[in-house]
Design a protein around this motif. Structure first.
Motif, PDB file in Angstrom:
ATOM      1  N   ASP A 281       0.828  -1.199   0.000  1.00 16.58           N
ATOM      2  CA  ASP A 281       0.000   0.000   0.000  1.00 16.58           C
ATOM      3  C   ASP A 281       0.865   1.253   0.000  1.00 16.58           C
ATOM      4  OD1 ASP A 281      -2.344  -1.541   0.116  1.00 16.58           O
ATOM      5  OD2 ASP A 281      -2.237  -1.653   2.303  1.00 16.58           O
ATOM      6  N   LEU A 282       0.283   2.324  -0.537  1.00 10.87           N
ATOM      7  CA  LEU A 282       0.927   3.626  -0.536  1.00 10.87           C
ATOM      8  C   LEU A 282       0.108   4.600   0.300  1.00 10.87           C
ATOM      9  CD1 LEU A 282       1.974   4.048  -4.291  1.00 10.87           C
ATOM     10  CD2 LEU A 282       3.510   3.712  -2.345  1.00 10.87           C
ATOM     11  N   HIS A 283       0.809   5.510   0.969  1.00 15.56           N
ATOM     12  CA  HIS A 283       0.146   6.529   1.786  1.00 15.56           C
ATOM     13  C   HIS A 283       0.671   7.902   1.378  1.00 15.56           C
ATOM     14  CE1 HIS A 283      -1.588   3.711   4.856  1.00 15.56           C
ATOM     15  NE2 HIS A 283      -0.649   2.942   4.335  1.00 15.56           N
ATOM     16  N   THR A 284      -0.228   8.873   1.323  1.00 19.21           N
ATOM     17  CA  THR A 284       0.169  10.245   1.055  1.00 19.21           C
ATOM     18  C   THR A 284      -0.772  11.188   1.784  1.00 19.21           C
ATOM     19  OG1 THR A 284       0.789  11.810  -0.689  1.00 19.21           O
ATOM     20  CG2 THR A 284      -1.246  10.578  -1.023  1.00 19.21           C
ATOM     21  N   THR A 285      -0.349  12.422   1.959  1.00 21.06           N
ATOM     22  CA  THR A 285      -1.151  13.445   2.631  1.00 21.06           C
ATOM     23  C   THR A 285      -1.336  14.629   1.684  1.00 21.06           C
ATOM     24  OG1 THR A 285      -0.308  12.804   4.809  1.00 21.06           O
ATOM     25  CG2 THR A 285      -1.305  14.977   4.623  1.00 21.06           C
ATOM     26  N   VAL A 286      -2.590  15.108   1.569  1.00 22.40           N
ATOM     27  CA  VAL A 286      -2.871  16.298   0.762  1.00 22.40           C
ATOM     28  C   VAL A 286      -3.492  17.368   1.666  1.00 22.40           C
ATOM     29  CG1 VAL A 286      -3.192  14.996  -1.362  1.00 22.40           C
ATOM     30  CG2 VAL A 286      -5.162  15.473   0.085  1.00 22.40           C
ATOM     31  N   THR A 287      -3.219  18.609   1.356  1.00 23.03           N
ATOM     32  CA  THR A 287      -3.744  19.731   2.141  1.00 23.03           C
ATOM     33  C   THR A 287      -4.874  20.398   1.368  1.00 23.03           C
ATOM     34  OG1 THR A 287      -1.584  20.106   3.147  1.00 23.03           O
ATOM     35  CG2 THR A 287      -3.166  21.918   3.246  1.00 23.03           C
ATOM     36  N   ILE A 288      -6.003  20.589   2.048  1.00 25.39           N
ATOM     37  CA  ILE A 288      -7.140  21.300   1.455  1.00 25.39           C
ATOM     38  C   ILE A 288      -7.550  22.421   2.390  1.00 25.39           C
ATOM     39  CG2 ILE A 288      -7.969  19.299   0.145  1.00 25.39           C
ATOM     40  CD1 ILE A 288     -10.043  18.827   2.333  1.00 25.39           C
ATOM     41  N   THR A 289      -8.238  23.415   1.843  1.00 27.02           N
ATOM     42  CA  THR A 289      -8.686  24.537   2.671  1.00 27.02           C
ATOM     43  C   THR A 289      -9.948  24.153   3.436  1.00 27.02           C
ATOM     44  OG1 THR A 289     -10.104  25.472   0.942  1.00 27.02           O
ATOM     45  CG2 THR A 289      -7.758  26.130   0.964  1.00 27.02           C
ATOM     46  N   THR A 317     -15.365  16.841   4.093  1.00 31.15           N
ATOM     47  CA  THR A 317     -14.161  16.103   4.461  1.00 31.15           C
ATOM     48  C   THR A 317     -13.713  16.527   5.846  1.00 31.15           C
ATOM     49  OG1 THR A 317     -13.463  16.020   2.133  1.00 31.15           O
ATOM     50  CG2 THR A 317     -11.793  15.523   3.802  1.00 31.15           C
ATOM     51  N   LYS A 318     -13.617  15.581   6.750  1.00 31.66           N
ATOM     52  CA  LYS A 318     -13.189  15.890   8.111  1.00 31.66           C
ATOM     53  C   LYS A 318     -11.671  16.018   8.185  1.00 31.66           C
ATOM     54  CE  LYS A 318     -17.073  13.302  10.053  1.00 31.66           C
ATOM     55  NZ  LYS A 318     -17.465  12.150  10.900  1.00 31.66           N
ATOM     56  N   PRO A 319     -11.159  16.822   9.116  1.00 30.43           N
ATOM     57  CA  PRO A 319      -9.697  16.921   9.271  1.00 30.43           C
ATOM     58  C   PRO A 319      -9.072  15.551   9.547  1.00 30.43           C
ATOM     59  CG  PRO A 319     -10.792  18.671  10.492  1.00 30.43           C
ATOM     60  CD  PRO A 319     -11.879  17.755  10.024  1.00 30.43           C
ATOM     61  N   MET A 320      -7.996  15.240   8.840  1.00 28.07           N
ATOM     62  CA  MET A 320      -7.245  13.979   8.948  1.00 28.07           C
ATOM     63  C   MET A 320      -8.056  12.751   8.532  1.00 28.07           C
ATOM     64  SD  MET A 320      -4.564  15.467   9.648  1.00 28.07           S
ATOM     65  CE  MET A 320      -3.488  14.036   9.632  1.00 28.07           C
ATOM     66  N   GLU A 321      -9.118  12.994   7.769  1.00 29.66           N
ATOM     67  CA  GLU A 321      -9.900  11.877   7.235  1.00 29.66           C
ATOM     68  C   GLU A 321      -9.053  11.131   6.197  1.00 29.66           C
ATOM     69  OE1 GLU A 321     -13.907  11.165   4.517  1.00 29.66           O
ATOM     70  OE2 GLU A 321     -13.825  12.896   5.886  1.00 29.66           O
ATOM     71  N   VAL A 322      -9.134   9.780   6.204  1.00 34.13           N
ATOM     72  CA  VAL A 322      -8.367   8.947   5.280  1.00 34.13           C
ATOM     73  C   VAL A 322      -9.317   8.289   4.291  1.00 34.13           C
ATOM     74  CG1 VAL A 322      -6.797   6.990   5.048  1.00 34.13           C
ATOM     75  CG2 VAL A 322      -6.613   8.495   7.041  1.00 34.13           C
ATOM     76  N   ARG A 323      -9.034   8.466   3.005  1.00 35.52           N
ATOM     77  CA  ARG A 323      -9.841   7.840   1.966  1.00 35.52           C
ATOM     78  C   ARG A 323      -9.001   6.812   1.218  1.00 35.52           C
ATOM     79  NH1 ARG A 323     -11.749  12.350  -1.752  1.00 35.52           N
ATOM     80  NH2 ARG A 323     -12.900  10.657  -2.768  1.00 35.52           N
ATOM     81  N   GLN A 324      -9.666   5.728   0.839  1.00 37.70           N
ATOM     82  CA  GLN A 324      -8.984   4.614   0.161  1.00 37.70           C
ATOM     83  C   GLN A 324      -9.273   4.651  -1.337  1.00 37.70           C
ATOM     84  OE1 GLN A 324     -10.607   0.488   0.021  1.00 37.70           O
ATOM     85  NE2 GLN A 324      -8.885   0.008   1.371  1.00 37.70           N
ATOM     86  N   PHE A 325      -8.205   4.428  -2.139  1.00 37.30           N
ATOM     87  CA  PHE A 325      -8.344   4.324  -3.589  1.00 37.30           C
ATOM     88  C   PHE A 325      -7.797   2.956  -3.996  1.00 37.30           C
ATOM     89  CE2 PHE A 325      -8.227   8.740  -2.505  1.00 37.30           C
ATOM     90  CZ  PHE A 325      -9.180   9.330  -3.324  1.00 37.30           C
ATOM     91  N   LYS A 326      -8.714   2.055  -4.287  1.00 34.51           N
ATOM     92  CA  LYS A 326      -8.332   0.667  -4.555  1.00 34.51           C
ATOM     93  C   LYS A 326      -7.540   0.547  -5.857  1.00 34.51           C
ATOM     94  CE  LYS A 326     -12.032  -1.667  -2.024  1.00 34.51           C
ATOM     95  NZ  LYS A 326     -13.141  -2.660  -2.101  1.00 34.51           N
ATOM     96  N   GLY A 327      -6.518  -0.323  -5.800  1.00 39.22           N
ATOM     97  CA  GLY A 327      -5.728  -0.612  -6.990  1.00 39.22           C
ATOM     98  C   GLY A 327      -4.764   0.485  -7.386  1.00 39.22           C
TER      99      GLY A 327
END
Length: 366
Positions: A281-289, A317-327
């Motif tokens: 698996d890969l993990h990344t963090t994005v910043t949104i306003t 989108t809640k702060p520090m919410e994690v979303r999964q993108f399969k594949g």
């Protein structure tokens, strides 16, 4: 239209073999040996790989079973001088035609029969004990891009090389069996390596244990170590795991009267500025306003091979919410499957608000 002659057919056959050779791994690649490898090196390579990928060691692992079958098929061909010659000239298609003509081929072999004949049994056997030099283990960092798409690394290697030297040398080149009395009527048999020349000492008619004198052997050539350097190309296969080994057999430290050790590269994933790897698996963090978090947003991120991944959202989108993108994670080694991508959303809050802004927010949210 004229029918093609022998020369034209040969050219077509050669071209088809060239296309085949480019399309897939050769038997030499499968056994991880160079094309000019000796029969002994091919044997040792098969022994190590067959023990590693044998089904008894990898129950339920389809990829390991496939690898074991490929290893057995490659060894069945390369260990046979006739089949190896045909394969070197005409490839796998040449072996099929050779088998069709009644010559016996390298296709459809029984991998368990090969393993059984090689190790003396169908079950897992322990690797035979042989005198070997030290293995050399080197950690090698590969980029996450190379681990995702595959790549190569150039490595400069320096090691000791055994070279002939003038004269003869002291050695232990012959086994001697002798007995040592350890008590009344009790003797211990011992097998040791001794020099060719020895002297038996007797006192007063009674024989004692032989006293062996180490002497220069007339049969064993003297040798010396010399330091040499050369370039190596290390293949990084797509989806390799962190810490996975790439082995160069007999490229470790040499030893007199034995086999050299192996050179083992432990592939480590170098840190990446955008992604973090956990297994497949890969993990990344994005910043949104804060506005984007409340009303939704459109956004894409660039993946390791430069393709775009849409991570936009139409909801809250809640702060520090994690979303999964399969594949969208790392490819699995020797498989067409991929892990998942996990995106953590870091919501950027404003540092301050005016009285008017606070009033409007209260009005909207109330």
């Amino acid at each position: 239209m004229a029918r093609p002659g022998t020369k034209q057919l040969f050219l077509l056959f050669t071209l088809s073999y060239a296309i085949f050779a480019v399309a897939g791994k050769s038997y030499y690649d499968i056994l991880q040996v160079p094309k000019g490898a000796s029969d002994e090196l091919i044997k040792r390579a098969y022994r190590k790989l067959a023990l590693k990928y044998h089904p008894d060691k990898n129950p339920g692992n389809e990829e390991a079973n496939k690898r074991f079958a490929d290893i057995s098929n490659a060894y069945e061909v390369l260990s046979n001088s006739e089949k190896r010659g045909i394969y070197d000239r005409y490839g796998e298609e040449g072996l099929k035609q050779h088998a069709a003509s009644g010559g016996g081929g390298g296709m459809g072999v029984n991998m368990h029969d090969i393993f059984s004949s090689f190790f003396g049994g169908g079950k897992m056997e322990e690797e035979e004990r042989i005198l070997k030099g030290d293995d050399v283990i080197v950690e090698l960092k590969a980029t996450l891009e190379d681990m995702y798409m595959g790549g190569t690394l150039k490595v400069w290697r320096e090691k000791n090389i055994l070279k002939p030297a003038p004269g003869k040398r002291r050695c232990n080149c012959r086994n001697e069996v002798h007995h040592r009395q350890i008590g009344p009527g009790m003797f211990q048999q011992m097998t040791e390596q001794w020099p060719n020349s020895h002297v038996v000492c007797c006192f007063g008619g009674a024989s004692y244990s032989p006293i062996f004198l180490s002497q220069v052997c007339e049969q064993c050539q003297n040798v010396k170590y010399e330091r040499e350097g050369y370039n190596l190309t290390v293949d990084i296969e797509k989806g390799m795991q962190d810490g996975q080994e790439v082995v160069f057999y007999e490229d470790g430290e040499p030893i007199i009267d034995g086999e050299p050790g192996d050179l083992k590269f432990l592939i480590r994933t170098a840190p990446h500025n955008r992604f973090r790897r956990e297994g497949n698996d890969l993990h990344t963090t994005v910043t949104i306003t804060l506005v984007q978090a409340l009303v939704g947003f459109e956004k894409t991120i660039k993946h390791l091979d430069d393709h775009s991944v849409d991570i936009g959202s139409k909801g809250i989108t809640k702060p520090m919410e994690v979303r999964q993108f399969k594949g969208e994670g790392m490819p699995l080694h020797l498989s067409k499957k991929k892990g998942n991508l996990y995106v953590t959303h870091d919501v950027l809050f404003p540092t301050s608000l005016t009285v008017d802004q606070k009033s409007k927010i209260k009005e909207l949210l109330a």
